[in-house]
Write a protein that holds these residues in place. Structure first.
Motif, PDB file in Angstrom:
ATOM      1  N   THR A 241       0.832  -1.208   0.000  1.00 37.48           N
ATOM      2  CA  THR A 241       0.000   0.000   0.000  1.00 37.48           C
ATOM      3  C   THR A 241       0.860   1.249   0.000  1.00 37.48           C
ATOM      4  OG1 THR A 241      -1.745  -1.170   1.188  1.00 37.48           O
ATOM      5  CG2 THR A 241      -1.841   1.229   1.231  1.00 37.48           C
ATOM      6  N   LEU A 242       1.960   1.199   0.727  1.00 35.34           N
ATOM      7  CA  LEU A 242       2.871   2.330   0.825  1.00 35.34           C
ATOM      8  C   LEU A 242       3.561   2.612  -0.517  1.00 35.34           C
ATOM      9  CD1 LEU A 242       4.178   4.393   2.729  1.00 35.34           C
ATOM     10  CD2 LEU A 242       5.857   2.650   3.344  1.00 35.34           C
ATOM     11  N   ILE A 243       4.125   1.587  -1.150  1.00 37.35           N
ATOM     12  CA  ILE A 243       4.830   1.810  -2.419  1.00 37.35           C
ATOM     13  C   ILE A 243       3.843   2.200  -3.526  1.00 37.35           C
ATOM     14  CG2 ILE A 243       4.793  -0.606  -3.171  1.00 37.35           C
ATOM     15  CD1 ILE A 243       7.690   1.898  -3.646  1.00 37.35           C
ATOM     16  N   GLU A 244       2.633   1.664  -3.465  1.00 36.49           N
ATOM     17  CA  GLU A 244       1.628   2.044  -4.460  1.00 36.49           C
ATOM     18  C   GLU A 244       1.264   3.523  -4.309  1.00 36.49           C
ATOM     19  OE1 GLU A 244      -2.270  -0.138  -6.105  1.00 36.49           O
ATOM     20  OE2 GLU A 244      -2.584   0.821  -4.159  1.00 36.49           O
ATOM     21  N   LEU A 245       1.162   4.004  -3.086  1.00 35.40           N
ATOM     22  CA  LEU A 245       0.879   5.416  -2.849  1.00 35.40           C
ATOM     23  C   LEU A 245       1.941   6.290  -3.488  1.00 35.40           C
ATOM     24  CD1 LEU A 245      -0.707   7.671  -1.301  1.00 35.40           C
ATOM     25  CD2 LEU A 245       0.874   7.283   0.607  1.00 35.40           C
ATOM     26  N   PHE A 246       3.209   5.941  -3.323  1.00 32.61           N
ATOM     27  CA  PHE A 246       4.292   6.725  -3.908  1.00 32.61           C
ATOM     28  C   PHE A 246       4.282   6.640  -5.435  1.00 32.61           C
ATOM     29  CE2 PHE A 246       6.823   5.747   0.199  1.00 32.61           C
ATOM     30  CZ  PHE A 246       6.208   6.810   0.848  1.00 32.61           C
ATOM     31  N   PHE A 247       4.065   5.431  -5.970  1.00 34.65           N
ATOM     32  CA  PHE A 247       4.110   5.254  -7.420  1.00 34.65           C
ATOM     33  C   PHE A 247       2.974   5.999  -8.121  1.00 34.65           C
ATOM     34  CE2 PHE A 247       6.977   1.891  -9.276  1.00 34.65           C
ATOM     35  CZ  PHE A 247       7.940   2.030  -8.295  1.00 34.65           C
ATOM     36  N   LYS A 248       1.815   6.024  -7.495  1.00 37.16           N
ATOM     37  CA  LYS A 248       0.664   6.679  -8.123  1.00 37.16           C
ATOM     38  C   LYS A 248       0.698   8.198  -7.955  1.00 37.16           C
ATOM     39  CE  LYS A 248      -2.688   2.926  -8.218  1.00 37.16           C
ATOM     40  NZ  LYS A 248      -4.024   2.451  -7.807  1.00 37.16           N
ATOM     41  N   ASN A 249       1.559   8.677  -7.074  1.00 39.09           N
ATOM     42  CA  ASN A 249       1.670  10.123  -6.834  1.00 39.09           C
ATOM     43  C   ASN A 249       3.148  10.518  -6.831  1.00 39.09           C
ATOM     44  OD1 ASN A 249      -1.321  10.785  -5.878  1.00 39.09           O
ATOM     45  ND2 ASN A 249      -0.673   8.906  -4.849  1.00 39.09           N
ATOM     46  N   PRO A 250       3.832  10.353  -7.968  1.00 38.99           N
ATOM     47  CA  PRO A 250       5.296  10.495  -7.987  1.00 38.99           C
ATOM     48  C   PRO A 250       5.801  11.904  -7.707  1.00 38.99           C
ATOM     49  CG  PRO A 250       4.436  10.307 -10.221  1.00 38.99           C
ATOM     50  CD  PRO A 250       3.297  10.008  -9.300  1.00 38.99           C
ATOM     51  N   LYS A 251       4.958  12.903  -7.859  1.00 35.89           N
ATOM     52  CA  LYS A 251       5.402  14.282  -7.641  1.00 35.89           C
ATOM     53  C   LYS A 251       5.090  14.788  -6.230  1.00 35.89           C
ATOM     54  CE  LYS A 251       4.909  15.636 -12.492  1.00 35.89           C
ATOM     55  NZ  LYS A 251       4.301  16.606 -13.438  1.00 35.89           N
ATOM     56  N   GLN A 252       4.427  13.966  -5.447  1.00 37.01           N
ATOM     57  CA  GLN A 252       3.961  14.428  -4.139  1.00 37.01           C
ATOM     58  C   GLN A 252       4.837  13.904  -3.012  1.00 37.01           C
ATOM     59  OE1 GLN A 252      -0.229  13.878  -3.600  1.00 37.01           O
ATOM     60  NE2 GLN A 252      -0.223  14.497  -1.440  1.00 37.01           N
ATOM     61  N   VAL A 253       5.055  14.739  -2.016  1.00 40.57           N
ATOM     62  CA  VAL A 253       5.732  14.338  -0.782  1.00 40.57           C
ATOM     63  C   VAL A 253       4.674  14.233   0.306  1.00 40.57           C
ATOM     64  CG1 VAL A 253       7.473  14.927   0.939  1.00 40.57           C
ATOM     65  CG2 VAL A 253       7.870  15.475  -1.478  1.00 40.57           C
ATOM     66  N   PHE A 254       4.638  13.096   1.004  1.00 37.31           N
ATOM     67  CA  PHE A 254       3.613  12.842   2.006  1.00 37.31           C
ATOM     68  C   PHE A 254       4.183  12.973   3.413  1.00 37.31           C
ATOM     69  CE2 PHE A 254       2.281  10.578  -1.769  1.00 37.31           C
ATOM     70  CZ  PHE A 254       0.911  10.863  -1.843  1.00 37.31           C
ATOM     71  N   SER A 255       3.439  13.638   4.272  1.00 37.98           N
ATOM     72  CA  SER A 255       3.824  13.685   5.680  1.00 37.98           C
ATOM     73  C   SER A 255       3.553  12.324   6.313  1.00 37.98           C
ATOM     74  CB  SER A 255       3.015  14.754   6.414  1.00 37.98           C
ATOM     75  OG  SER A 255       1.646  14.367   6.508  1.00 37.98           O
ATOM     76  N   ARG A 256       4.136  12.084   7.462  1.00 42.24           N
ATOM     77  CA  ARG A 256       3.890  10.817   8.156  1.00 42.24           C
ATOM     78  C   ARG A 256       2.411  10.656   8.475  1.00 42.24           C
ATOM     79  NH1 ARG A 256       8.893  12.472  10.059  1.00 42.24           N
ATOM     80  NH2 ARG A 256      10.578  10.919   9.864  1.00 42.24           N
ATOM     81  N   GLN A 257       1.762  11.733   8.862  1.00 39.08           N
ATOM     82  CA  GLN A 257       0.347  11.636   9.202  1.00 39.08           C
ATOM     83  C   GLN A 257      -0.491  11.287   7.975  1.00 39.08           C
ATOM     84  OE1 GLN A 257      -0.908  11.609  12.245  1.00 39.08           O
ATOM     85  NE2 GLN A 257      -2.943  11.194  11.381  1.00 39.08           N
ATOM     86  N   GLN A 258      -0.161  11.882   6.829  1.00 40.64           N
ATOM     87  CA  GLN A 258      -0.889  11.544   5.600  1.00 40.64           C
ATOM     88  C   GLN A 258      -0.708  10.071   5.248  1.00 40.64           C
ATOM     89  OE1 GLN A 258       0.992  14.631   3.166  1.00 40.64           O
ATOM     90  NE2 GLN A 258      -1.037  15.495   2.723  1.00 40.64           N
ATOM     91  N   ILE A 259       0.505   9.577   5.430  1.00 41.01           N
ATOM     92  CA  ILE A 259       0.763   8.169   5.127  1.00 41.01           C
ATOM     93  C   ILE A 259      -0.011   7.270   6.077  1.00 41.01           C
ATOM     94  CG2 ILE A 259       2.537   6.368   5.097  1.00 41.01           C
ATOM     95  CD1 ILE A 259       4.507   8.542   4.135  1.00 41.01           C
TER      96      ILE A 259
END
Length: 233
Positions: free
Chosen positions: A164-182
């Motif tokens: 789920t974590l790697i999919e979040l990054f791959f689907k949003n490659p331009k976005q930086v996520f805070s720990r809370q968002q993750i």
């Protein structure tokens, strides 16, 4: 307008290759040409996400067409694309071996441009339209249908949370996520889990990915995301 199909053409006779490529492009195909085996493998690694079919001359320098076919059949993204072998006119042994390696068709050389085009069209019509949805950044591939991660040709065994974590990054490659968002993305119930849990998941994911784990970057003071220097987004 229907999307264009991309053909990988591996042929060491440059004049013949360029003639066929030009003909296919006039018929609304995109063509990636390799004149020898190492160049073909490089194109496969770089453009795996685009290639729909491969036309391989068996006798090409360095890495021959049979080995390229083996590479395609083991590839996490390309393993089910149609493969056509171009063979010398009386090399029945090559034809049989090629089909045993997983080629879908063979065409004796020399062959007319229209005949090659007809074989290509037939195989593409047969191809399953429900091909896996995948994302690729460099040597890392994500199959979002099977929920599987591959580095090069090797599947990486992940927990559900790591996927789920790697999919979040791959689907949003331009976005930086805070720990809370993750945390809000990877947990369905308890949103008050200690946020350092994210650090542990990221660490484990990087370890499992080996050297390719550097694709996940820590943005100090912000959180995590894909390394934009590596994925060119």
């Amino acid at each position: 307008m229907k999307p264009r199909h991309t053909i990988l053409l591996v042929e060491d006779e440059k004049e013949s290759a360029e003639m066929l490529a030009n003909f296919l492009e006039l018929n609304d195909y995109e063509v990636l040409i390799a004149y020898e085996g190492n160049q073909a493998l490089q194109l496969i690694d770089e453009y795996a996400g685009k290639i729909h079919l491969a036309v391989l001359d068996i006798m090409v320098p360095n890495v021959d067409g049979k080995e390229i076919c083996r590479h395609i059949r083991k590839h996490p993204v390309l393993n089910d694309i149609p493969v056509i072998f171009l063979t010398a006119k009386d090399k029945e042994k090559d034809e049989i071996e090629g089909l045993e390696l997983g080629a879908d068709d063979y065409i004796p050389k020399p062959a007319s441009l229209n005949l090659i085009k007809a074989h290509i069209e037939t195989l593409l019509r047969r191809q399953n339209p429900q091909k896996a949805n995948w994302l690729q950044y460099g040597e890392v591939y994500l199959d979002t249908d099977a929920k599987a991660l591959y580095v090069n040709d090797q599947k990486v065994e992940l927990t559900s949370t790591e996927y789920t974590l790697i999919e979040l990054f791959f689907k949003n490659p331009k976005q930086v996520f805070s720990r809370q968002q993750i945390l809000e993305h990877i947990t369905e119930e308890d949103k008050f889990v200690f946020d350092r849990t994210v650090d542990v998941h990221v660490k484990n994911l990087r370890l499992k990915m080996g050297d390719a784990g550097e694709i996940i970057k820590t943005y100090r003071g912000i959180g995590y995301g894909l390394n934009r220097d590596l994925v060119n987004v």
